[in-house]
Design an enzyme around this catalytic site. Structure first.
Site, PDB file in Angstrom:
ATOM      1  CB  CYS A   2      53.065  29.086  90.304  1.00  0.00           C
ATOM      2  SG  CYS A   2      52.953  30.557  91.157  1.00  0.00           S
ATOM      3  NE  ARG A  27      52.368  22.360  91.313  1.00  0.00           N
ATOM      4  CZ  ARG A  27      53.331  21.603  91.621  1.00  0.00           C
ATOM      5  NH1 ARG A  27      53.506  20.274  91.443  1.00  0.00           N
ATOM      6  NH2 ARG A  27      54.539  22.181  92.071  1.00  0.00           N
ATOM      7  CD1 TRP A  76      48.492  29.387  96.066  1.00  0.00           C
ATOM      8  CD2 TRP A  76      50.467  30.370  96.578  1.00  0.00           C
ATOM      9  NE1 TRP A  76      48.406  29.510  97.405  1.00  0.00           N
ATOM     10  CE2 TRP A  76      49.601  30.080  97.715  1.00  0.00           C
ATOM     11  CE3 TRP A  76      51.791  30.916  96.935  1.00  0.00           C
ATOM     12  CZ2 TRP A  76      50.279  30.111  99.166  1.00  0.00           C
ATOM     13  CZ3 TRP A  76      52.061  30.865  98.155  1.00  0.00           C
ATOM     14  CH2 TRP A  76      51.402  30.734  99.498  1.00  0.00           C
ATOM     15  CG  ASN A 102      55.785  27.915  88.462  1.00  0.00           C
ATOM     16  OD1 ASN A 102      55.010  28.785  88.073  1.00  0.00           O
ATOM     17  ND2 ASN A 102      55.758  26.733  88.420  1.00  0.00           N
ATOM     18  N   GLY A 103      58.409  30.512  91.077  1.00  0.00           N
ATOM     19  CA  GLY A 103      59.791  30.839  91.595  1.00  0.00           C
ATOM     20  C   GLY A 103      59.810  32.451  92.010  1.00  0.00           C
ATOM     21  CD  GLU A 486      48.898  14.995 109.564  1.00  0.00           C
ATOM     22  OE1 GLU A 486      49.522  15.996 109.991  1.00  0.00           O
ATOM     23  OE2 GLU A 486      48.373  14.525 108.483  1.00  0.00           O
ATOM     24  CE  LYS A 490      46.052  16.731 106.572  1.00  0.00           C
ATOM     25  NZ  LYS A 490      47.302  16.289 106.714  1.00  0.00           N
ATOM     26  CD  GLU A 493      46.265  20.478 105.707  1.00  0.00           C
ATOM     27  OE1 GLU A 493      46.805  21.109 105.189  1.00  0.00           O
ATOM     28  OE2 GLU A 493      46.265  19.258 106.064  1.00  0.00           O
ATOM     29  CG  HIS A 509      51.710  22.735 132.320  1.00  0.00           C
ATOM     30  ND1 HIS A 509      52.195  22.783 133.605  1.00  0.00           N
ATOM     31  CD2 HIS A 509      51.981  21.162 132.005  1.00  0.00           C
ATOM     32  CE1 HIS A 509      52.494  21.766 134.137  1.00  0.00           C
ATOM     33  NE2 HIS A 509      52.423  20.859 133.031  1.00  0.00           N
ATOM     34  CE  LYS A 608      49.700  16.989  97.897  1.00  0.00           C
ATOM     35  NZ  LYS A 608      49.529  16.314  99.128  1.00  0.00           N
TER      36      LYS A 608
HETATM   37  C1  F6R Z   1      49.333  19.142 104.950  1.00  0.00           C
HETATM   38  C2  F6R Z   1      50.194  19.268 103.890  1.00  0.00           C
HETATM   39  C3  F6R Z   1      51.651  20.016 104.297  1.00  0.00           C
HETATM   40  C4  F6R Z   1      52.798  19.119 103.432  1.00  0.00           C
HETATM   41  C5  F6R Z   1      53.952  20.367 103.532  1.00  0.00           C
HETATM   42  C6  F6R Z   1      55.346  19.436 103.092  1.00  0.00           C
HETATM   43  O1  F6R Z   1      48.348  18.496 104.705  1.00  0.00           O
HETATM   44  O2  F6R Z   1      50.284  18.572 102.964  1.00  0.00           O
HETATM   45  O3  F6R Z   1      51.622  20.268 105.392  1.00  0.00           O
HETATM   46  O4  F6R Z   1      53.002  18.123 104.485  1.00  0.00           O
HETATM   47  O5  F6R Z   1      53.833  21.124 102.833  1.00  0.00           O
HETATM   48  O6  F6R Z   1      55.095  19.028 101.796  1.00  0.00           O
HETATM   49  P1  F6R Z   1      56.106  17.539 101.160  1.00  0.00           P
HETATM   50  O7  F6R Z   1      55.713  16.645 101.905  1.00  0.00           O
HETATM   51  O8  F6R Z   1      55.479  17.644  99.832  1.00  0.00           O
HETATM   52  O9  F6R Z   1      57.397  18.428 101.246  1.00  0.00           O
END
Ligand code: F6R
Length: 613
Positions: A2, A27, A76, A102-103, A486, A490, A493, A509, A608
């Site tokens: 949010c 975000r 959100w 927010n929260g 990773e 990527k 997502e 396994h 984000k």
């Molecule tokens: C994936 C991604 C998330 C963040 C995770 C932690 O591409 O961006 O998995 O890495 O939400 O976020 P931060 O680094 O802001 O604590």
């Protein structure tokens, strides 16, 4: 997640608010709303879906256009689906008070019952709506000042909040309060902008006040007063936002994610600049000097973080054990707090976070501090909560990361781990000549990343070949296992392809059962001690007709005989290789998502910065 924007000044508030919401779009959100006070009335517009739909609703509405004070929100969904009724701002019954939040209000069920018993009617399924009715209850029809009513309401609340409230009875005032969800106050000339993220403020001013937990601000056209939510005055320092407007713009790139992948030579340089002393051949970490004595006593490291930052932590486990010879464990931040972690003397907890606001990671910091650990934050956003709450830390200096999928922050996180491990290692057992070798190699990394980025078009063709396959595997060993994780994260997502990352040897396994004719399997296989073993794993996939995409070291022509596609990266010492091998995987995911027509910068369901636990 949010986003909040509030404005009071001389300008048309709706324009500032909409512009601010657009800056926060990255975000993640699923509904939006805005409330402007004009002519003694609160004028409210809300919509499910995009901010553009909100703009269309506002167009030509004179009651909205004329106001110079207002609040706005992107939601959100957590409690209640993303529809118009659940969107913020929420209004009290008489339509005199509006609030954005927010929260999460944890005791909202009890509070709702209390308010319903008093005759309050609820129009949404949100936890937030209790707040606006509570403020209304304590304001006694406008007899009590808005800030006092907010304080009385917050005294009843358990949970987290960043909130801004406006009242038609006090039309020149905004009241903002924070606990566990960020709020920043931009102090411009004759205007104030309140936002949950600095990017919504930058267009107006770089002068900001960061509210801490349990603090609030009363903002009017004449100035700002800051206090605790218990009404104890606090004086706050005005600080500067480091980022520029240009940095938060997309420039000539189609997507922020591509821009940020391409920026990695610069972001890597920025993480290194001023920290590698190439004359004295040593590492200088200003953020850690004050705690150098405590660092010398560190016997065990726990790294804790979420998502991509957790993958950086997994790479860090190898780095700290190899370069500093300090036993290291890695924990999901969301698990750390609830498993009563053992923190002994000499335990250092390193938290890694791009945003510095991730709720689970912040909770882990607090748990670690509570148990007496030394806490270090490797954070990108300057002034963020995690940066402020850890005992010491190192900023990533990657610049703003707007694309939801984290890319450049990841490489910078690994660089900061390497720098810290080198510093710790040199203080213990590492020879100066080993140190010098790493310093030289680290200094060469930005140029090596540039070489990889030049292969973007080739990687796009590989992505095109397999973009319709719905299942992929990513495999690697040692340092490259987290990179496989990773790469898979990527891809899933942003392209919604199902992908799994595994240690290559684990495949047999169980997951090997998945491999069928044509299934894309990505091997992270640069020259390192496990290289020969990985070749064996490649053979196993080939025998089952999987399609093999390898990330390999330049000059390794042998691997071409086994793989369907090879993407080459320059050679580097093994601890530095993840900085290179991850880059082709970021590009592979990016191109696959674009080819599949996905919304790369705003993938579905994702936010984000995840500010709820
Ligand atoms: C994936 C991604 C998330 C963040 C995770 C932690 O591409 O961006 O998995 O890495 O939400 O976020 P931060 O680094 O802001 O604590």
């Amino acid at each position: 997640m949010c986003g909040i924007v509030g404005y009071v000044g001389q300008k048309q508030a709706s324009e500032v608010l909409i512009e601010g919401l657009k800056r926060l779009e990255y975000r993640g959100y699923d509904s939006a709303g805005l409330c402007v006070c004009h002519g003694g009335r609160l004028n409210l517009v809300k919509t499910a879906g995009r901010i553009s739909a909100l703009e269309e609703k506002i167009a030509g509405d004179d009651t909205i256009v004329a106001g110079t004070i207002g609040i706005a929100h992107t939601r959100w969904a957590t409690h209640g689906e993303p529809n118009e009724a659940n969107a913020h701002p929420h209004l009290d019954g008489p339509g005199k008070i509006a609030l954005v939040h927010n929260g999460i209000i944890e005791n909202y069920v009890t509070l709702k019952k209390f308010l319903q018993d008093k005759g309050y009617e609820f129009r949404s399924d949100t936890d937030t709506e209790v707040l606006v009715h509570l403020v209304s209850e304590f304001s006694r029809g406008g007899e009590v000042a808005l800030e006092t009513a907010v304080q009385l309401a917050l005294a009843e609340v358990s949970g987290t909040y960043g909130l801004v409230v406006i009242s038609a009875d006090e039309p020149d005032k905004l009241v903002a309060a924070r606990r566990g969800s960020p709020l920043i106050l931009g102090v411009g000339t004759d205007e104030y902008v309140i936002a949950s993220d600095a990017s919504a403020i930058l267009e107006h001013t770089a002068n900001v006040i960061y509210l801490n937990d349990n603090e609030m601000a009363v903002v009017s056209r004449d100035g700002v007063r800051t206090m605790t939510i218990d009404n104890v005055p606090v004086s706050k320092e005005i600080q500067q936002i480091e980022w520029s407007l240009e940095q938060i713009a997309k420039g000539n790139y189609e997507h922020f994610m591509l821009k940020e992948i391409m920026e990695q030579p610069q972001s890597a340089s920025q993480a290194i600049t001023g920290r590698l002393d190439l004359r004295e051949m040593r590492v200088v970490l200003g953020g850690l000097t004050e705690i150098s004595r405590e660092l010398a006593k560190v016997r065990r490291i726990i790294i804790t973080s979420c998502g991509t930052a957790w993958h950086a932590g997994l790479v860090g486990e190898f780095i700290f054990e190899e370069l500093a010879k300090i036993p290291t464990e890695v924990e999901y931040a969301s698990e750390f707090r609830y498993r009563n972690p053992i923190i002994e003397e000499g335990t250092c907890v390193i938290v890694i976070s791009q945003s510095g606001e991730t709720a689970d990671t912040l909770a882990a910091v607090r748990e670690a501090k509570e148990k007496g650990a030394l806490t270090l934050g490797f954070v990108n956003v300057v002034g963020s909560t995690i940066a402020r709450e850890t005992d010491a830390g190192i900023y990533l200096h990657a610049g703003p990361e707007i694309g939801v999928a984290s890319t450049k922050a990841f490489t910078s996180q690994i660089i900061v781990e390497i720098l810290t491990a080198l510093m710790l290692g040199r203080g213990r057992f590492m020879s100066q000549s080993t140190m010098e070798q790493y310093i030289r190699e680290l200094d060469a990394i930005p140029e090596k990343i540039t070489k990889i980025l030049e292969q973007s078009d080739r990687i796009k063709e590989i992505a095109r070949t397999y973009s319709e396959r719905e299942n992929w595997l990513f495999l690697g060993r040692g340092y490259h296992y987290p990179i496989a994780l990773e790469g898979a994260l990527k891809l899933k997502e942003i392209s919604y392809i199902h992908a799994e990352g595994l240690p290559a040897a684990e495949m047999k396994h169980g997951p090997i059962a998945l491999i069928n004719d044509g299934m894309p399997v990505v091997f992270v296989a640069p020259r390192c001690e496990t290289y020969e073993k990985v070749l064996g794993n490649i053979e196993e996939v080939r025998a089952r007709k999987g399609k093999i995409i390898c990330v390999a070291t330049e000059g390794d022509t042998d691997i071409e005989k086994l793989a369907d596609h090879v993407i080459y990266v320059p050679d580097a010492p093994v601890p530095l290789q993840p900085l290179l091998t991850v880059v082709p995987l970021q590009l592979l995911a990016y191109h696959a998502a674009v080819i599949r027509g996905c919304s790369v910068d705003k993938p579905r369901n994702l936010a984000k910065s995840v500010t709820v636990e």
